[in-house]
Design a protein around this motif. Sequence first.
Motif, PDB file in Angstrom:
ATOM      1  N   LEU A 171      26.576  -2.622  12.477  1.00 18.73           N
ATOM      2  CA  LEU A 171      26.191  -1.342  11.876  1.00 18.73           C
ATOM      3  C   LEU A 171      27.172  -0.241  12.289  1.00 18.73           C
ATOM      4  O   LEU A 171      27.497   0.647  11.493  1.00 18.73           O
ATOM      5  CB  LEU A 171      24.753  -0.985  12.279  1.00 18.73           C
ATOM      6  CG  LEU A 171      24.056   0.072  11.428  1.00 18.73           C
ATOM      7  CD1 LEU A 171      23.973  -0.320   9.963  1.00 18.73           C
ATOM      8  CD2 LEU A 171      22.643   0.346  11.964  1.00 18.73           C
ATOM      9  N   ARG A 192      20.859   1.477   5.319  1.00 18.07           N
ATOM     10  CA  ARG A 192      20.084   0.236   5.108  1.00 18.07           C
ATOM     11  C   ARG A 192      19.981  -0.093   3.625  1.00 18.07           C
ATOM     12  O   ARG A 192      20.081  -1.263   3.229  1.00 18.07           O
ATOM     13  CB  ARG A 192      18.678   0.383   5.703  1.00 18.07           C
ATOM     14  CG  ARG A 192      18.651   0.404   7.219  1.00 18.07           C
ATOM     15  CD  ARG A 192      19.047  -0.937   7.778  1.00 18.07           C
ATOM     16  NE  ARG A 192      18.884  -1.002   9.223  1.00 18.07           N
ATOM     17  CZ  ARG A 192      19.659  -1.729  10.019  1.00 18.07           C
ATOM     18  NH1 ARG A 192      20.658  -2.430   9.526  1.00 18.07           N
ATOM     19  NH2 ARG A 192      19.438  -1.757  11.314  1.00 18.07           N
ATOM     20  N   LEU A 219      30.019  -0.492  10.083  1.00 18.74           N
ATOM     21  CA  LEU A 219      29.742   0.100   8.764  1.00 18.74           C
ATOM     22  C   LEU A 219      29.863   1.627   8.836  1.00 18.74           C
ATOM     23  O   LEU A 219      30.436   2.258   7.933  1.00 18.74           O
ATOM     24  CB  LEU A 219      28.341  -0.319   8.275  1.00 18.74           C
ATOM     25  CG  LEU A 219      27.906   0.271   6.938  1.00 18.74           C
ATOM     26  CD1 LEU A 219      28.848  -0.150   5.799  1.00 18.74           C
ATOM     27  CD2 LEU A 219      26.463  -0.148   6.590  1.00 18.74           C
ATOM     28  N   GLU A 249      25.936  -7.098   3.895  1.00 12.41           N
ATOM     29  CA  GLU A 249      26.688  -6.752   5.100  1.00 12.41           C
ATOM     30  C   GLU A 249      28.125  -7.204   4.882  1.00 12.41           C
ATOM     31  O   GLU A 249      28.396  -8.034   4.010  1.00 12.41           O
ATOM     32  CB  GLU A 249      26.043  -7.441   6.310  1.00 12.41           C
ATOM     33  CG  GLU A 249      24.682  -6.839   6.584  1.00 12.41           C
ATOM     34  CD  GLU A 249      23.996  -7.378   7.827  1.00 12.41           C
ATOM     35  OE1 GLU A 249      24.625  -8.076   8.617  1.00 12.41           O
ATOM     36  OE2 GLU A 249      22.784  -7.094   7.959  1.00 12.41           O
ATOM     37  N   GLN A 278      23.202  -1.553   2.587  1.00 13.94           N
ATOM     38  CA  GLN A 278      23.339  -2.953   3.003  1.00 13.94           C
ATOM     39  C   GLN A 278      22.533  -3.881   2.103  1.00 13.94           C
ATOM     40  O   GLN A 278      22.985  -4.970   1.759  1.00 13.94           O
ATOM     41  CB  GLN A 278      22.889  -3.123   4.452  1.00 13.94           C
ATOM     42  CG  GLN A 278      23.929  -2.660   5.452  1.00 13.94           C
ATOM     43  CD  GLN A 278      23.469  -2.874   6.885  1.00 13.94           C
ATOM     44  OE1 GLN A 278      22.290  -2.683   7.196  1.00 13.94           O
ATOM     45  NE2 GLN A 278      24.390  -3.248   7.756  1.00 13.94           N
TER      46      GLN A 278
END
Length: 435
Positions: free
Chosen positions: A344, A284, A347, A292, A287
């Motif tokens: 996510l 997080r 990622l 993103e 990001q």
Amino acid sequence: LFLLFPIGPVSELNPVPQVKAIRAEHGKKSFGPVVVDHLYGGMRGLPALIWDGSVLDAEEGIRFRGKTIPECQLLLPKAPGGSEPLPEGLFWLLLTGEVPTPEQTKELSRDWAARAAIPEFVEELLDRCPTTLHPMSQFSLAVIALNHNSSFAKAYAEGISKKEYWGYVFEDCMDLIAKLPNIAGRIFRNVYGLGKVPSIDPTKDYSWNLAHLLGFSDNEDFVELMRLYITIHSDHEGGNVSAHTGKLVGSALSDPFLAYGAALNGLAGPLHGLANQEVLVWLRKMQSKIGEDASDEAVKEYVWSTLKGGQVVPGYGHAVLRKTDPRYIAQREFALKHLPNDPLFKLVGQVYSIVPGILLEAGKAKNPWPNVDAHSGVLLTYYGLNQMQYYTVLFGVSRAFGVAAQLIWDRALGAPLERPKSYSSEAIKSMFAGK
Ligand code: CMX
């Protein structure tokens, strides 16, 4: 159920004579040298413990009673319509070495549901915790408090024989596992203000009930995730911090609640189970720093900045493993099936393609590959369980299965008090002076 486990003296599968024979034949044989680095280096690789339930190979990863994770997924009983193994079956396998029938698995679900209620004073204890107290501290508090009703502690105080220890420890371990969903559910609802904990459904399996208490049982995919999650996090041979702590504390004949409370305190450390929280926090932060859909270059730069800041990349590296953790792969496969397009998850995949190369280039970590904790958070987040501080509690529910199986066997085999020898640096200097 108690009678079905092969520990009692009447069972042909009773391994006590086997252990006696191994010790008689091989007891004085050497595993090789103990070197000074073992003492300073966290005992890495030092052969020091016995546990038959699971064995970890550096290249291949974990096997539960000789079975890999894909084999467990294939062989262990499933819920009707489900495709992931029921953790009840895994516990049976860990404890007995045998794959249970669907009916035996169901019997275990029923038994645990019948034992699931927690004492009122433990409910009050949890209700009084400030919501700012970390969920793992609350979890440990509640588990330790269950010692109030320990069958083993009571029987010991009444003067039972050593031969009877395992039966009472078995009872406590069954209670421990059975009560964890109610503890975990109450912590979740208290900390995040989610209202009253619903009741356990005695007709449903353990993972469905856990998901239900958390408020996610309407989503069958989340329930399946819990089944997979509990199965793969349950045990990782005997030397990891939580398993070893449980065994060590149990060796003092502390009851299973005290032993597992101690194990949970080890699991709550960031180099062990808390890493699943740390991974999500780290992703997080990444990001929010690089946005993103960031480029590989931006991710690389962020990973390097973590290392240059003197921090570890959470979810990567392992004390034993030297390849990608099969528990990571099992979760990746679950994600490819259920959430292939989740940003996510993408990622997490991008990080997987970048971090090992950087850790190799940095040249310190012996294992640059991801471990179990690199993947669990993204799955939970996808289904809406995005309270990162809570993640290690789910690891703690699962790890009880392995620690409990170990405690039962340790008492059945009459494992002694653990007491390794420590040395001072002065003693080492004089021992090897001039050599
Ligand atoms: N990022 C950066 N550096 C790392 C690293 C990582 N992911 N993994 C290891 N290193 C570093 C170590 O910190 C150590 O540095 P120093 O020499 O400065 O002390 C060096 O590399 C050598 O360590 P190692 O022998 O490879 O690893 P250890 O057996 O000592 O530690 C572990 C293993 C898991 C604690 C470590 O890899 C780590 O800190 N990983 C990140 C935290 C994590 O994911 N933990 C969860 C593990 C699984 C679990 O128990 O749940």
